[in-house]
Scaffold this motif. Sequence first.
Motif, PDB file in Angstrom:
ATOM      1  N   UNK A 263      32.082  33.706  49.162  1.00  0.00           N
ATOM      2  CA  UNK A 263      32.095  34.397  47.876  1.00  0.00           C
ATOM      3  C   UNK A 263      30.704  34.873  47.449  1.00  0.00           C
ATOM      4  N   UNK A 264      30.718  35.932  46.639  1.00  0.00           N
ATOM      5  CA  UNK A 264      29.501  36.464  46.029  1.00  0.00           C
ATOM      6  C   UNK A 264      29.502  36.055  44.562  1.00  0.00           C
ATOM      7  N   UNK A 265      28.351  35.586  44.113  1.00  0.00           N
ATOM      8  CA  UNK A 265      28.161  35.097  42.754  1.00  0.00           C
ATOM      9  C   UNK A 265      27.076  35.910  42.078  1.00  0.00           C
ATOM     10  N   UNK A 266      27.121  35.975  40.746  1.00  0.00           N
ATOM     11  CA  UNK A 266      26.149  36.740  39.967  1.00  0.00           C
ATOM     12  C   UNK A 266      25.465  35.802  38.987  1.00  0.00           C
ATOM     13  N   UNK A 267      24.134  35.734  39.084  1.00  0.00           N
ATOM     14  CA  UNK A 267      23.345  34.930  38.155  1.00  0.00           C
ATOM     15  C   UNK A 267      22.679  35.858  37.155  1.00  0.00           C
ATOM     16  N   UNK A 268      23.039  35.700  35.881  1.00  0.00           N
ATOM     17  CA  UNK A 268      22.436  36.464  34.792  1.00  0.00           C
ATOM     18  C   UNK A 268      21.261  35.652  34.265  1.00  0.00           C
ATOM     19  N   UNK A 269      20.051  36.143  34.490  1.00  0.00           N
ATOM     20  CA  UNK A 269      18.865  35.368  34.120  1.00  0.00           C
ATOM     21  C   UNK A 269      18.623  35.304  32.619  1.00  0.00           C
ATOM     22  N   UNK A 270      19.193  36.226  31.842  1.00  0.00           N
ATOM     23  CA  UNK A 270      18.992  36.194  30.396  1.00  0.00           C
ATOM     24  C   UNK A 270      19.810  35.094  29.723  1.00  0.00           C
ATOM     25  N   UNK A 271      21.074  34.987  30.110  1.00  0.00           N
ATOM     26  CA  UNK A 271      21.929  33.993  29.462  1.00  0.00           C
ATOM     27  C   UNK A 271      22.234  32.808  30.377  1.00  0.00           C
ATOM     28  N   UNK A 272      21.659  32.848  31.586  1.00  0.00           N
ATOM     29  CA  UNK A 272      21.757  31.756  32.561  1.00  0.00           C
ATOM     30  C   UNK A 272      23.194  31.347  32.869  1.00  0.00           C
ATOM     31  N   UNK A 273      23.987  32.370  33.177  1.00  0.00           N
ATOM     32  CA  UNK A 273      25.365  32.111  33.579  1.00  0.00           C
ATOM     33  C   UNK A 273      25.547  32.504  35.038  1.00  0.00           C
ATOM     34  N   UNK A 274      26.547  31.916  35.658  1.00  0.00           N
ATOM     35  CA  UNK A 274      26.903  32.242  37.040  1.00  0.00           C
ATOM     36  C   UNK A 274      28.369  32.638  37.038  1.00  0.00           C
ATOM     37  N   UNK A 275      28.651  33.836  37.538  1.00  0.00           N
ATOM     38  CA  UNK A 275      30.020  34.339  37.589  1.00  0.00           C
ATOM     39  C   UNK A 275      30.391  34.695  39.018  1.00  0.00           C
ATOM     40  N   UNK A 276      31.638  34.425  39.362  1.00  0.00           N
ATOM     41  CA  UNK A 276      32.184  34.824  40.652  1.00  0.00           C
ATOM     42  C   UNK A 276      32.485  36.311  40.563  1.00  0.00           C
ATOM     43  N   UNK A 277      31.971  37.120  41.536  1.00  0.00           N
ATOM     44  CA  UNK A 277      32.205  38.560  41.461  1.00  0.00           C
ATOM     45  C   UNK A 277      33.031  39.108  42.619  1.00  0.00           C
ATOM     46  N   UNK A 278      33.117  38.366  43.736  1.00  0.00           N
ATOM     47  CA  UNK A 278      33.916  38.857  44.862  1.00  0.00           C
ATOM     48  C   UNK A 278      34.161  37.721  45.849  1.00  0.00           C
ATOM     49  N   UNK A 279      35.301  37.768  46.555  1.00  0.00           N
ATOM     50  CA  UNK A 279      35.609  36.713  47.524  1.00  0.00           C
ATOM     51  C   UNK A 279      34.793  36.798  48.814  1.00  0.00           C
ATOM     52  N   UNK A 280      34.133  37.956  49.044  1.00  0.00           N
ATOM     53  CA  UNK A 280      33.328  38.115  50.262  1.00  0.00           C
ATOM     54  C   UNK A 280      32.332  39.248  50.058  1.00  0.00           C
ATOM     55  N   UNK A 281      31.350  39.307  50.943  1.00  0.00           N
ATOM     56  CA  UNK A 281      30.382  40.399  50.906  1.00  0.00           C
ATOM     57  C   UNK A 281      31.087  41.737  51.115  1.00  0.00           C
ATOM     58  N   UNK A 282      31.962  41.818  52.116  1.00  0.00           N
ATOM     59  CA  UNK A 282      32.667  43.079  52.378  1.00  0.00           C
ATOM     60  C   UNK A 282      33.454  43.541  51.154  1.00  0.00           C
ATOM     61  N   UNK A 283      34.148  42.608  50.503  1.00  0.00           N
ATOM     62  CA  UNK A 283      34.905  42.950  49.297  1.00  0.00           C
ATOM     63  C   UNK A 283      33.967  43.443  48.205  1.00  0.00           C
ATOM     64  N   UNK A 284      32.837  42.767  48.056  1.00  0.00           N
ATOM     65  CA  UNK A 284      31.856  43.131  47.027  1.00  0.00           C
ATOM     66  C   UNK A 284      31.301  44.532  47.281  1.00  0.00           C
ATOM     67  N   UNK A 285      30.872  44.808  48.503  1.00  0.00           N
ATOM     68  CA  UNK A 285      30.250  46.101  48.794  1.00  0.00           C
ATOM     69  C   UNK A 285      31.266  47.233  48.687  1.00  0.00           C
ATOM     70  N   UNK A 286      32.536  46.958  49.017  1.00  0.00           N
ATOM     71  CA  UNK A 286      33.567  47.993  48.913  1.00  0.00           C
ATOM     72  C   UNK A 286      33.837  48.388  47.466  1.00  0.00           C
ATOM     73  N   UNK A 287      33.568  47.507  46.515  1.00  0.00           N
ATOM     74  CA  UNK A 287      33.725  47.872  45.102  1.00  0.00           C
ATOM     75  C   UNK A 287      32.836  49.073  44.775  1.00  0.00           C
ATOM     76  N   UNK A 288      31.636  49.108  45.340  1.00  0.00           N
ATOM     77  CA  UNK A 288      30.711  50.212  45.100  1.00  0.00           C
ATOM     78  C   UNK A 288      31.122  51.454  45.882  1.00  0.00           C
ATOM     79  N   UNK A 289      31.687  51.255  47.051  1.00  0.00           N
ATOM     80  CA  UNK A 289      32.147  52.391  47.869  1.00  0.00           C
ATOM     81  C   UNK A 289      33.305  53.112  47.197  1.00  0.00           C
ATOM     82  N   UNK A 290      34.056  52.411  46.373  1.00  0.00           N
ATOM     83  CA  UNK A 290      35.193  53.005  45.690  1.00  0.00           C
ATOM     84  C   UNK A 290      34.811  53.743  44.405  1.00  0.00           C
TER      85      UNK A 290
END
Length: 163
Positions: free
Chosen positions: A123-150
């Motif tokens: 999985x790919x995770x997102x760390x927001x340095x301002x509010x110090x939260x961690x969110x799950x953004x995609x189940x895999x790198x390929x899935x994550x990068x394809x979001x931008x391709x779309x």
Amino acid sequence: MGLERFVETWTSSHYPPERVHLADMQTLERTMGVHLPPDYRESVLQTGLPRPTIALLNSIVDQDLPLRDVGDFYSPAEMLEQTSGWREAGMPSHLIAFATDSAGNMFCFDAERLRAGSADRDSVWFFDHDIRTVDHVAPSFDNWIMQFCDVRPSPGDGTGSVR
């Protein structure tokens, strides 16, 4: 492959992807005590590290999409440096930064999940340095990068306009 499509859509031929050497990837993995997700590893070794243009951010903003933009991908040496620095600044110690958004927040892999071989290890995770939260953004790198391709590029000269 998703990363190749990302390069075609969101980078300039004047700034080709930065090559990553297997030895550098292996040094990173040994130092961090993990094996990076196979889809990330294979994509980066084959394609290199893209340098996206502002057109990606502009398209996300123009279309009001629920995506966080990616502004830069880290080399293995930068991954070590950025991860260490951000851990000192409050990023959870189990995260390994591999990319950043335009505001300096981190896209990460979870070292604990990678080591444990858990079902969501890639999985790919997102760390927001301002509010110090961690969110799950995609189940895999390929899935994550394809979001931008779309994402459809905004009309115009290819650079769009940030509002």
